[in-house]
Design a protein around this motif. Sequence first.
Motif, mmCIF file in Angstrom:
data_model
loop_
_atom_site.group_PDB
_atom_site.id
_atom_site.type_symbol
_atom_site.label_atom_id
_atom_site.label_comp_id
_atom_site.label_asym_id
_atom_site.label_seq_id
_atom_site.Cartn_x
_atom_site.Cartn_y
_atom_site.Cartn_z
ATOM 1 N N LYS A 1 0.813 -1.223 0.000
ATOM 2 C CA LYS A 1 0.000 0.000 0.000
ATOM 3 C C LYS A 1 0.844 1.271 0.000
ATOM 4 C CE LYS A 1 -4.019 -0.088 -0.035
ATOM 5 N NZ LYS A 1 -4.919 -0.219 -1.217
ATOM 6 N N THR B 1 -1.520 -1.857 -6.608
ATOM 7 C CA THR B 1 -0.934 -3.042 -5.978
ATOM 8 C C THR B 1 -1.953 -4.160 -5.871
ATOM 9 O OG1 THR B 1 0.072 -3.892 -3.927
ATOM 10 C CG2 THR B 1 -1.443 -2.039 -3.693
ATOM 11 N N THR B 2 -1.455 -5.388 -5.889
ATOM 12 C CA THR B 2 -2.311 -6.538 -5.608
ATOM 13 C C THR B 2 -2.631 -6.623 -4.118
ATOM 14 O OG1 THR B 2 -0.404 -7.971 -5.195
ATOM 15 C CG2 THR B 2 -1.258 -7.916 -7.453
ATOM 16 N N ASN B 3 -1.882 -5.889 -3.309
ATOM 17 C CA ASN B 3 -1.977 -6.058 -1.855
ATOM 18 C C ASN B 3 -3.300 -5.548 -1.304
ATOM 19 O OD1 ASN B 3 1.403 -5.687 -0.466
ATOM 20 N ND2 ASN B 3 0.634 -7.016 -2.068
ATOM 21 N N ALA B 4 -3.664 -6.106 -0.170
ATOM 22 C CA ALA B 4 -4.884 -5.727 0.523
ATOM 23 C C ALA B 4 -4.694 -4.403 1.267
ATOM 24 C CB ALA B 4 -5.257 -6.824 1.521
ATOM 25 N N ASN B 5 -5.800 -3.863 1.727
ATOM 26 C CA ASN B 5 -5.770 -2.608 2.482
ATOM 27 C C ASN B 5 -4.893 -2.685 3.726
ATOM 28 O OD1 ASN B 5 -6.706 0.031 3.200
ATOM 29 N ND2 ASN B 5 -8.013 -0.931 4.739
ATOM 30 N N PHE C 1 -7.909 -1.807 -13.333
ATOM 31 C CA PHE C 1 -8.475 -0.822 -12.399
ATOM 32 C C PHE C 1 -8.219 -1.218 -10.951
ATOM 33 C CE2 PHE C 1 -12.381 0.118 -9.800
ATOM 34 C CZ PHE C 1 -12.035 1.416 -9.493
ATOM 35 N N THR C 2 -8.515 -2.463 -10.626
ATOM 36 C CA THR C 2 -8.459 -2.875 -9.224
ATOM 37 C C THR C 2 -7.060 -3.296 -8.778
ATOM 38 O OG1 THR C 2 -8.958 -5.118 -9.917
ATOM 39 C CG2 THR C 2 -10.822 -3.764 -9.231
ATOM 40 N N GLY C 3 -6.220 -3.731 -9.713
ATOM 41 C CA GLY C 3 -4.936 -4.314 -9.323
ATOM 42 C C GLY C 3 -5.066 -5.749 -8.844
ATOM 43 N N ILE C 4 -6.240 -6.337 -8.990
ATOM 44 C CA ILE C 4 -6.432 -7.730 -8.551
ATOM 45 C C ILE C 4 -5.520 -8.654 -9.359
ATOM 46 C CG2 ILE C 4 -8.095 -9.648 -8.600
ATOM 47 C CD1 ILE C 4 -10.252 -7.581 -7.779
ATOM 48 N N LEU C 5 -4.900 -9.578 -8.643
ATOM 49 C CA LEU C 5 -3.911 -10.474 -9.232
ATOM 50 C C LEU C 5 -4.541 -11.511 -10.158
ATOM 51 C CD1 LEU C 5 -0.975 -11.682 -9.169
ATOM 52 C CD2 LEU C 5 -1.753 -13.076 -7.260
#
Lengths: 584, 247
Positions: free
Chosen positions: A202, A207-211, A243-247
């Motif tokens: 973050k 990023t693929t990373n979570a909040n 858009f989301t960066g989801i992996l």
Amino acid sequence: MSEGLVRAAHDVLIVGGGAAGLRAAIAIAETNPRLDVAVVSKVYPMRSHTVSAEGGAAGVIADDDTLDEHIYDTISGSDWLGDQDAIEAFVHEAPRELLQLEHWGCPWSRQPDGHIAVRAFGGMKKKRTWFAADKTGFHMLHSLFQTTLKYDAVTRYDEVFVTRLLVDDGRVHGVVAIGLFTGKIQAVTAKAVILCTGGCGKVFPFTTNANINTGDGMSLAYRAGAPLKDMEFVQYHPTGLPFTGILMTEAARAEGGWLLNKDGYRYLQDYDLGKPSPTPELRSMELGPRDRLSQAFVHEVEKGRTSDSPWGPIVHLDLRHLGAELIDAKLPFVRELCLKYERIDPVHELIPVRPVVHYMMGGVHTDIDGATPLEGLYAAGETACVSINGANRLGSNSLPECLVFGARAGRAAAEFASTAGPAPAVVEAQAADEVRRLERDLLAAEPGAERTSTIRQEMQATMEDAAGIYRTGPALTKGLDRLRELQDRVGRVGIADTSRSFNTELLAALELANMLDIGECILQSGLQREESRGAHQRTDFPGRDDERFLSHQLAYRNADGTVRVESLPVTITRWPPGERIYGR
Amino acid sequence: MADSIRLEVTRYRPEGDSGPEVQEYDVPLRKEWTVLDGLNHVKDEVDTTLAFRWSCRMGICGSCGMNVDGEPKLTCATFLSDYAPGPVRVEPLANFPIVRDLVVDLYDFMEKLPRVKPWIIRDDDLTVIDGEYLQTPEELDAYKQFSMCINCMLCYAACPVYGLDPEFIGPAAIALAERYDLDSRDRGARERLDVLIEHEGVWGCTFVGECTRVCPKHVDPAGAIQRYKLKAAKENVMAFLLPRGAR
């Protein structure tokens, strides 16, 4: 100690309840059942970011595979910056740890005869990646979490955020933490503390990373005087949704997916990654390492061969030729995520992707048993840097890293705690200081002129500009100046939320402060590494420079808050530095 | 499509004298935005005091469950455009005590989960040196669906029985018990049945099936509950016919 300030005393306290933290907890409970273990996590453990890992976990098990091959793949993948003693230990212990997870119920995908199935993965010369379809991290985390429930010795502090380590004369004695439910700030002492808080994606905007991945453990260690190692190495995963960066897991390419530019051309063949073949070839093309694939994307952008999207240039991941049956069996989550977040079906349509910040190779400097230079302080998982990943981590090495080094840190901390004495009275004053800091400087302060979200967005933009896939000295310097401005401004953030209960505004402000520290370490370390190696590419220093930089960099915090970088030799055992060769 | 949509969001501070209230926020209506994106817009740009949980934003961590227009949903996987033109009611998950705003207290579930012993139980623990327990793909398929539970609590929020009788152990915990019972590596079914055969175990369920309907991961807790009722009924018949030692 005074009534109320110290909530409890434990033998070992683990900060973070993901794969590394939970593995450490079980290791302690099994090493010495008399020890009292606490797991403190800012979220319920099953929410930890391990849950998002998709593709798999590497461990040598197939008949045609050898430990030495996994070791060599990891070393060459690391661009020779990984410590070879640590990599050897890791590769030796990974299969045992993955089997242990099997015994704890992890639903690994199987061969028809019931044995563990393995799949190909990027940068790996043999099939050795264990998987649970494409929800490997989810299944590992829930198996671990549910298994910890049977150990009475493990006490959990769920939704409790650690704000400071208690340290006396170089020795760690516990933490100060804020309970999110009530807002109560208390000390929890321990003979040993293990940091397992995951990464810090973050710090970047995309990023693929979570909040939750705000580098809390790294910052806690850094402020307490422990160095952060190899922080300049930030992994960009080549395939995130725009858009989301989801992996989109690397397993999609391992199962045969292709990367196509706007002309439908498998462009990786132009970047010394081998020649295209209809079926996947190990250590070649789409199964090259992540650093090289993400760099190839940048060159495609420069050549004008990418497509435009509202969120910048993209290429496409093509799974159409794999067919619905294989996709549903091996990559169901990829399909689910595409349908949900892109409204496309990868069985029939191309998936738009672009490189996305995914993983920190760097972290808290530890030895091979997870011990940091501070006595009583340990770290494991993405928070730590042992280092097995060096300048570039191979996909599917991070999950077993959490297990191998979580267990090692757990055992080492258990041994240390078995003989250590209780916390000295002096830490009570530190705890009181920390309570005052939080109460007076943050909670009681007038709402300030600055807003956390604004500074966070500016920090993220700064980091992307300065520490993207390609970097330059001037850009890194400019980024550092900018972060120091933000450090000043963050002092003027006020907390408008006056409730003590679940004050996520306070939490976000504390997380932002952590991230600013880490951002400075990344940029300062990047500035001082005047070479290009793995994920750290300097266009002003385009070559690898083993003469000057075959070494780790340790970032220490100076008294004035600035970063000091020192170097540390890399451990070489049997594999002298060589060329990284893929696809030939 | 209009360019904004109104969220009607539950606000609650435990320090206040009053109960939950509704606050309205207008947020941009963009086709790729989820309800969670709308809440984050509020948090970052409009009202920093709004409290809610979220993390992975990809439907796997289970943090962001809320009631959206009265239906339990993962807000990261629920799109604003599906509610246009609005307004959209965003409330904390039903059937749980509210801690603050959209945050509910999960203590009850966290306390119930270990009761069903959701871990592998065996007498003859192999060591890892002996290798893996063999499990064919068919044996894996037998329990796979039940292993997909992300503990998001939507099923508890949807369950009318849990709403009336908080002692009911609830859909997710029973589904997880069944997940281990059906696992070919496990030998703990007997111990779990002892827990679930109790009054607050499976008997509370009147087979409404709401839990299965709202599950975002296509787990079938209602099916698990029905299977346990059969097992328990059979057990009761056996108990009548045979002394315990002979069972």
